[in-house]
Scaffold this motif. Structure first.
Motif, PDB file in Angstrom:
ATOM      1  N   LYS A   6       0.948  -1.015   0.048  1.00 16.76           N
ATOM      2  CA  LYS A   6       0.175  -0.206   0.087  1.00 16.76           C
ATOM      3  C   LYS A   6       0.826   1.284  -0.063  1.00 16.76           C
ATOM      4  CE  LYS A   6      -4.309   1.478   2.139  1.00 16.76           C
ATOM      5  NZ  LYS A   6      -5.404   1.283   3.314  1.00 16.76           N
ATOM      6  N   ASN A   7       0.509   2.201  -0.438  1.00 19.91           N
ATOM      7  CA  ASN A   7       1.383   3.383  -0.462  1.00 19.91           C
ATOM      8  C   ASN A   7       0.469   4.736  -0.465  1.00 19.91           C
ATOM      9  OD1 ASN A   7       0.004   3.278  -3.173  1.00 19.91           O
ATOM     10  ND2 ASN A   7       1.572   5.064  -3.722  1.00 19.91           N
ATOM     11  N   TYR A  66       7.419   5.404 -15.617  1.00 18.68           N
ATOM     12  CA  TYR A  66       6.068   4.852 -15.105  1.00 18.68           C
ATOM     13  C   TYR A  66       5.161   5.334 -16.106  1.00 18.68           C
ATOM     14  CZ  TYR A  66       5.617   9.662 -13.608  1.00 18.68           C
ATOM     15  OH  TYR A  66       5.724  11.121 -13.439  1.00 18.68           O
ATOM     16  N   LEU A  67       4.046   4.412 -16.168  1.00 27.22           N
ATOM     17  CA  LEU A  67       2.654   4.514 -17.284  1.00 27.22           C
ATOM     18  C   LEU A  67       2.524   5.822 -16.911  1.00 27.22           C
ATOM     19  CD1 LEU A  67       1.616   1.160 -17.428  1.00 27.22           C
ATOM     20  CD2 LEU A  67       2.708   2.347 -19.070  1.00 27.22           C
ATOM     21  N   ASN A  68       1.901   6.658 -17.889  1.00 25.87           N
ATOM     22  CA  ASN A  68       0.944   7.664 -17.661  1.00 25.87           C
ATOM     23  C   ASN A  68      -0.634   7.218 -17.573  1.00 25.87           C
ATOM     24  OD1 ASN A  68       2.993   9.611 -17.963  1.00 25.87           O
ATOM     25  ND2 ASN A  68       2.897   9.235 -20.228  1.00 25.87           N
ATOM     26  N   SER A  69      -1.540   8.118 -17.150  1.00 24.38           N
ATOM     27  CA  SER A  69      -2.849   7.594 -16.880  1.00 24.38           C
ATOM     28  C   SER A  69      -3.513   7.139 -17.924  1.00 24.38           C
ATOM     29  CB  SER A  69      -3.637   8.930 -16.423  1.00 24.38           C
ATOM     30  OG  SER A  69      -3.709   9.968 -17.442  1.00 24.38           O
ATOM     31  N   ASP A  70      -2.793   7.329 -19.127  1.00 25.34           N
ATOM     32  CA  ASP A  70      -3.630   6.639 -20.607  1.00 25.34           C
ATOM     33  C   ASP A  70      -3.007   5.116 -20.649  1.00 25.34           C
ATOM     34  OD1 ASP A  70      -0.902   6.696 -21.378  1.00 25.34           O
ATOM     35  OD2 ASP A  70      -1.221   8.062 -22.846  1.00 25.34           O
ATOM     36  N   ASP A 152      -0.770  -1.365 -14.275  1.00 20.58           N
ATOM     37  CA  ASP A 152      -1.164  -0.297 -14.778  1.00 20.58           C
ATOM     38  C   ASP A 152      -0.783   1.045 -14.101  1.00 20.58           C
ATOM     39  OD1 ASP A 152      -3.517   0.041 -13.183  1.00 20.58           O
ATOM     40  OD2 ASP A 152      -4.818  -0.248 -14.397  1.00 20.58           O
ATOM     41  N   TYR A 153      -1.411   2.306 -14.664  1.00 23.58           N
ATOM     42  CA  TYR A 153      -1.087   3.439 -13.861  1.00 23.58           C
ATOM     43  C   TYR A 153      -1.612   3.510 -12.734  1.00 23.58           C
ATOM     44  CZ  TYR A 153      -1.415   8.443 -12.921  1.00 23.58           C
ATOM     45  OH  TYR A 153      -1.118   9.825 -12.179  1.00 23.58           O
ATOM     46  N   SER A 154      -2.843   3.078 -12.293  1.00 25.38           N
ATOM     47  CA  SER A 154      -3.547   3.148 -11.011  1.00 25.38           C
ATOM     48  C   SER A 154      -2.989   2.359 -10.057  1.00 25.38           C
ATOM     49  CB  SER A 154      -5.010   2.804 -11.097  1.00 25.38           C
ATOM     50  OG  SER A 154      -5.029   1.570 -11.608  1.00 25.38           O
ATOM     51  N   ARG A 159       5.694   2.659  -7.411  1.00 27.02           N
ATOM     52  CA  ARG A 159       6.891   2.859  -8.377  1.00 27.02           C
ATOM     53  C   ARG A 159       7.118   4.257  -8.472  1.00 27.02           C
ATOM     54  NH1 ARG A 159       8.575  -0.505 -12.527  1.00 27.02           N
ATOM     55  NH2 ARG A 159       9.622   0.766 -14.248  1.00 27.02           N
ATOM     56  N   ARG A 160       6.036   5.108  -8.465  1.00 25.30           N
ATOM     57  CA  ARG A 160       6.060   6.878  -8.647  1.00 25.30           C
ATOM     58  C   ARG A 160       6.983   7.362  -7.353  1.00 25.30           C
ATOM     59  NH1 ARG A 160       1.242   5.931 -11.240  1.00 25.30           N
ATOM     60  NH2 ARG A 160      -0.080   6.551  -9.404  1.00 25.30           N
TER      61      ARG A 160
END
Length: 373
Positions: A6-7, A66-70, A152-154, A159-160
């Motif tokens: 959890k973050n 990291y992935l963007n929201s798309d 995915d992004y969510s 990672r971020r």
């Protein structure tokens, strides 16, 4: 073995200043009905610190994205600097690791915000982030879990955090409780202390405030203490096994200590004075109190100290010097301190020349004098 992460996701550097302003007016959300407990998790700080190299290799390597929201395009984190290990920030991480073992989540066990742990540990908050995890067996495995390569992004919040350019420092902690390991990363936008300290790899008492309603008493420990007549001891903490409602895995039972529980004495053999138990007379007394709605008791053995009659100066032996001390005590002006009970050799309740005579005759060995037992 099941594991989970959890973050708290922090935002860009520009937003961190907003976090600072908001935190200055942030309510604590602390539940007024909270009890302070103490328990002993086992810290694994040597292993926790070993994760730093993995994280910094990640930040400076080709996988720093990291992935963007798309969920299609990526943000590449170029020119990231390695994080500095902050030994003050580690203290925050260690406190939080002990807390998530009994109340899983970013809210502290007393209902207050995560960020109050920084305040309690004396760490000034400018910009901060937190990753938590449970059930991973090693520093490398939890690091891989936090990387979230295939999410995915969510699902890449951890990672971020690890790849944030806004963070300059990190403190990491790991505790073992009930056979499970609990992990915490704390991030900061500045470095408080990079001076190394010895890694804690031992069971260590930690104080935690926990909402009363999140604890249920499984069993109270039978406790016995001893005190001498006329002496006092500090009131001990009550010891119990407690089940925590918000612990992971559910149903976890932990041995803990509760201060300030015992507050009522039988006043026959013992009494309470301030934070101490005082022995009144020889025998067995009881001190009691209420713990999570249940009355618990402490047995107190009150012991009368054996008197070494004739040992006036308290050195453990009877010698002619004891006669000298006793005579000086009976003469005004010497200001001599003696063991008065040991000096009343004829048991008449007074200390006078008769006691001096008895002691002299005893030491001479020819009068058949036997000192009291």
């Amino acid at each position: 073995m099941e594991s989970k992460c959890k973050n708290i996701i922090t935002k860009s550097i520009g937003a961190l200043l907003t976090l600072l302003v908001l935190s200055a007016f942030m309510p604590s959300w602390e539940n007024a009905e909270a009890a302070e407990i103490s328990y002993e998790p086992v810290f694994n700080q040597t292993e926790a610190r070993s994760m730093l190299d993995y994280i910094n290799d990640f930040r400076t390597g080709d996988d720093a994205w990291y992935l963007n929201s798309d969920n299609t395009t990526k943000t590449y984190c170029n020119n990231l600097q390695p994080l500095v290990y902050d030994y003050d920030l580690e203290k925050v991480a260690m406190q939080r690791a002990a807390e998530i073992a009994i109340a899983w989540g970013h809210t502290r066990p007393d209902g207050s915000s995560t960020w109050t742990a920084y305040d309690d540990c004396g760490y000034e908050r400018w910009g901060a982030g937190e990753n938590i995890a449970a059930g991973y067996g090693s520093a490398y495995s939890v690091y891989i879990g936090w990387r979230e390569d295939d999410y995915d992004y969510s699902g890449q919040g951890h990672r971020r955090n690890m790849l944030s350019s806004g963070f300059k420092a990190i403190g990491i902690a790991c505790v073992t409780v009930g056979g499970y390991k609990y992990w915490v990363q704390e991030f900061s936008s500045y470095v408080s202390s990079d001076q190394p300290t010895t890694a804690n790899d031992s069971a260590t008492p930690v104080k935690v405030k926990v909402t009363d309603s999140d604890m249920s008493l499984y069993s109270a420990s039978d406790m016995t203490v001893s005190v001498d007549v006329g002496s006092s001891i500090l009131i001990p903490s009550a010891e119990a096994t407690v089940q925590f409602a918000k612990a992971w895995p559910s149903g976890k039972k932990i041995s803990v200590k509760f201060p300030d529980v015992f507050n009522s004495a039988d006043n026959n053999y013992v009494t309470i004075s301030g934070n101490s138990i005082v022995g009144l007379k020889a025998g067995t007394g009881t001190v009691s109190g209420t713990l999570l709605g249940t009355t618990v008791s402490l047995t107190v053995n009150v012991i009368r100290i054996a008197i070494a009659y004739g040992d006036i100066d308290g050195d453990g032996i009877v010698t002619p010097y004891d006669v000298t001390i006793l005579k000086r005590y009976l003469v005004d002006g010497w200001n001599v301190q003696i063991n008065e009970e040991a000096a009343d050799l004829n048991g008449d309740g007074e200390i006078n020349s008769k006691d001096v005579t008895i002691l002299r005759r005893y030491l001479s060995g020819g009068w058949g004098i036997v000192l009291p037992d």
